[in-house]
Motif scaffolding. Structure first.
Motif, short mmCIF file in Angstrom:
data_model
loop_
_atom_site.label_atom_id
_atom_site.label_comp_id
_atom_site.label_asym_id
_atom_site.label_seq_id
_atom_site.Cartn_x
_atom_site.Cartn_y
_atom_site.Cartn_z
N GLY A 78 0.78 -1.24 0.34
CA GLY A 78 0.08 -0.09 -0.17
C GLY A 78 0.70 1.34 0.08
N THR A 79 0.73 2.41 0.60
CA THR A 79 1.19 3.57 0.53
C THR A 79 0.80 4.07 1.57
OG1 THR A 79 -1.27 4.19 -0.66
CG2 THR A 79 0.39 4.38 -2.30
N TRP A 80 1.63 4.88 1.99
CA TRP A 80 1.67 6.13 3.42
C TRP A 80 1.71 6.99 3.14
CZ3 TRP A 80 6.05 5.16 7.55
CH2 TRP A 80 5.16 5.79 9.28
N HIS A 81 0.36 7.64 3.72
CA HIS A 81 -0.12 9.52 3.00
C HIS A 81 0.59 10.65 4.25
CE1 HIS A 81 -2.22 8.57 -0.44
NE2 HIS A 81 -2.11 6.77 0.02
N LEU A 82 1.42 10.46 4.13
CA LEU A 82 2.29 11.45 5.31
C LEU A 82 2.31 12.95 5.05
CD1 LEU A 82 5.12 8.82 5.71
CD2 LEU A 82 3.79 9.72 6.93
N PRO A 83 2.43 13.79 5.55
CA PRO A 83 2.53 15.24 5.49
C PRO A 83 3.42 15.74 4.47
CG PRO A 83 1.98 14.15 7.50
CD PRO A 83 2.70 13.95 7.22
N GLU A 84 3.84 16.85 3.81
CA GLU A 84 4.71 17.34 3.48
C GLU A 84 5.49 16.87 2.31
OE1 GLU A 84 7.39 18.37 6.55
OE2 GLU A 84 5.42 20.00 7.81
N ARG A 85 5.52 15.86 1.65
CA ARG A 85 5.82 14.61 0.51
C ARG A 85 5.00 14.89 -0.94
NH1 ARG A 85 9.30 10.56 1.68
NH2 ARG A 85 8.30 9.76 -0.12
N ASP A 86 4.85 15.22 -1.55
CA ASP A 86 4.60 15.29 -2.91
C ASP A 86 3.75 13.55 -3.56
OD1 ASP A 86 5.54 17.78 -3.29
OD2 ASP A 86 7.39 17.58 -4.21
N GLN A 87 4.82 12.80 -3.12
CA GLN A 87 3.88 11.72 -3.94
C GLN A 87 3.99 11.17 -2.54
OE1 GLN A 87 3.61 10.88 -6.31
NE2 GLN A 87 3.99 12.35 -7.09
N ALA A 88 3.11 9.91 -2.12
CA ALA A 88 2.05 9.03 -1.27
C ALA A 88 3.88 8.38 -0.77
CB ALA A 88 1.40 8.30 -1.13
N MET A 110 -6.67 7.71 7.68
CA MET A 110 -6.70 7.90 6.46
C MET A 110 -7.88 8.19 5.46
SD MET A 110 -5.01 6.80 4.01
CE MET A 110 -5.50 6.61 1.89
N ASP A 111 -9.10 7.83 6.68
CA ASP A 111 -10.20 9.20 6.03
C ASP A 111 -10.27 10.31 5.77
OD1 ASP A 111 -11.75 6.25 6.73
OD2 ASP A 111 -12.70 6.61 8.18
N LYS A 112 -9.33 10.92 6.59
CA LYS A 112 -9.70 12.65 6.69
C LYS A 112 -8.40 12.55 4.90
CE LYS A 112 -7.48 16.46 8.78
NZ LYS A 112 -7.41 17.20 10.60
N VAL A 113 -7.52 11.86 4.71
CA VAL A 113 -6.99 12.08 3.46
C VAL A 113 -7.61 11.61 2.39
CG1 VAL A 113 -4.80 10.96 2.69
CG2 VAL A 113 -4.76 11.29 4.76
N GLU A 114 -8.64 10.84 2.59
CA GLU A 114 -9.77 9.95 1.62
C GLU A 114 -10.20 11.84 1.10
OE1 GLU A 114 -10.95 6.31 2.40
OE2 GLU A 114 -9.14 5.45 1.51
N GLY A 115 -10.96 11.99 2.50
CA GLY A 115 -11.91 13.19 2.29
C GLY A 115 -11.04 14.58 1.47
N GLU A 116 -9.60 14.77 2.08
CA GLU A 116 -8.74 15.32 1.22
C GLU A 116 -8.89 15.50 -0.18
OE1 GLU A 116 -7.65 18.87 2.38
OE2 GLU A 116 -9.42 18.48 4.33
N MET A 117 -8.52 14.40 -0.47
CA MET A 117 -8.20 13.57 -1.98
C MET A 117 -9.87 13.94 -2.63
SD MET A 117 -6.05 10.01 -1.15
CE MET A 117 -6.21 9.72 -2.83
N THR A 138 3.44 10.13 14.69
CA THR A 138 3.42 12.21 14.74
C THR A 138 4.26 12.19 14.02
OG1 THR A 138 5.15 12.10 15.91
CG2 THR A 138 2.56 12.71 16.90
N TRP A 139 4.12 13.55 13.24
CA TRP A 139 5.19 13.72 12.30
C TRP A 139 5.56 15.61 12.21
CZ3 TRP A 139 7.02 12.11 7.99
CH2 TRP A 139 7.94 12.40 7.06
N ASP A 140 6.32 15.81 12.79
CA ASP A 140 6.51 17.61 13.13
C ASP A 140 5.49 16.85 15.27
OD1 ASP A 140 8.69 17.75 12.15
OD2 ASP A 140 7.56 18.97 10.71
N GLY A 141 5.56 16.36 15.78
CA GLY A 141 5.18 16.84 16.89
C GLY A 141 3.79 16.74 16.75
N GLU A 142 2.70 16.33 15.67
CA GLU A 142 1.71 16.36 15.56
C GLU A 142 1.27 15.17 15.10
OE1 GLU A 142 -0.72 18.85 16.50
OE2 GLU A 142 1.12 20.33 16.85
#
Length: 296
Positions: free
Chosen positions: A108-118, A239-246, A230-234
């Motif tokens: 699968g894929t990991w949808h991390l912040p601040e990355r152009d690609q998963a 994935m539900d939220k990620v898919e919503g943004e997508m 976490t990412w930078d402490g957050e």
């Protein structure tokens, strides 16, 4: 949290006590167009058409009378549990299997912040009761080298998951591996208890990744602890939220090109034309602003 170092490789370690598992909402499948738009690989064919989630597998096992103590039940149940648990941390995973799976259980894929690609990930799940050894890390190295089509890229992460705690031999093997690797201890009920990764993982852009202990439970019960990524402490979004943004970005893209009512195949054909016009774009999304001006 204990920081272990071995040369350049750094391992981040954390663990906590037991807590009950709260299920995530059911995932939905991304369409072929959505995958093309966000440059996401198409998962290999699923090993079974009779179940595709933890709940559907439990129902299937009950209908067919599959013993809950059988190796097949325990292993498959654990794979679905891991898939569901990691969805809380922006993982979109799929079960794979077959003679040519090279030992890989989930991709699968990991949808991390601040990355152009998963980030592409391959996962091995080891629902073992015995003590774990460094041979498991060598098996993961092999799976890393023989990844399925769509995951044959250097920008990917190998993940090893077990309900057992990582031994010193496992930690040392991960530290010394020449591949980006992540270890997780996930209980059979889905509780994430331990996470560690090596310096090679940080080399592919995971320097902002961390873990944090959080507490829950009711006032009448002792405080329950678990770790989260976490990412930078957050905290990472689920994935539900990620898919919503997508979904929002996809709607913007379709509106920009005035193709909301197109068929799925028509959307894919249009996207191919757009990508041919703008070959330097990493995915379809930067082309939203170009939305009018191609002959359709």
């Amino acid at each position: 949290m204990t920081m272990l170092k071995s040369g350049r490789a750094r391992i981040v370690f954390s663990q906590f006590q037991y807590r009950s598992f709260t299920q995530c909402s059911a995932r939905y499948r991304l369409s072929p167009f959505t995958r093309r738009l966000f440059n996401l690989p198409t998962p290999p064919r699923a090993p079974s058409q009779k179940h595709d989630s933890l709940n559907s597998y439990i129902s299937y096992a009950q209908r067919t009378g599959l013993p809950e103590n059988s190796t097949t039940y325990v292993g498959t149940h654990y794979e679905y549990t891991v898939l569901q648990t990691l969805r809380r941390f922006a993982f979109d995973l799929h079960r794979v299997g077959g003679r040519d799976d090279a030992g890989t259980d989930l991709v699968g894929t990991w949808h991390l912040p601040e990355r152009d690609q998963a980030l592409r990930v391959i996962v091995q799940c080891k629902a073992l009761k015995t003590k774990l050894g460094p041979n498991l890390v060598r098996e993961l190295d092999g799976a890393f080298r023989h990844s399925p089509v769509g995951w044959r890229t250097s920008d990917k992460l190998g993940i090893l998951i077990s309900p057992r705690e990582a031994t010193k031999g496992v930690r040392d093997a991960i530290s010394k591996s020449s591949y980006p690797l992540l270890w997780m201890m996930i209980e059979r009920d889905g509780v994430l208890r331990q996470a560690l990764w090596n310096g090679k993982a940080e080399d592919i852009g995971l320097t902002a990744l961390g873990v944090e202990t959080q507490y829950g439970g009711h006032s009448s019960q002792p405080a329950l602890k678990e770790i989260i990524f976490t990412w930078d402490g957050e905290p990472l979004p689920d994935m539900d939220k990620v898919e919503g943004e997508m979904s929002k970005l996809e709607a913007q893209w379709l509106a920009a090109w005035e193709c909301q009512d197109m068929s799925e195949s028509g959307k894919v054909e249009l996207l191919e034309k757009v990508q041919a016009m703008f070959p330097d774009a990493t995915d379809g999304m930067p082309l939203i602003v170009q939305g009018r001006g191609i002959e359709r």
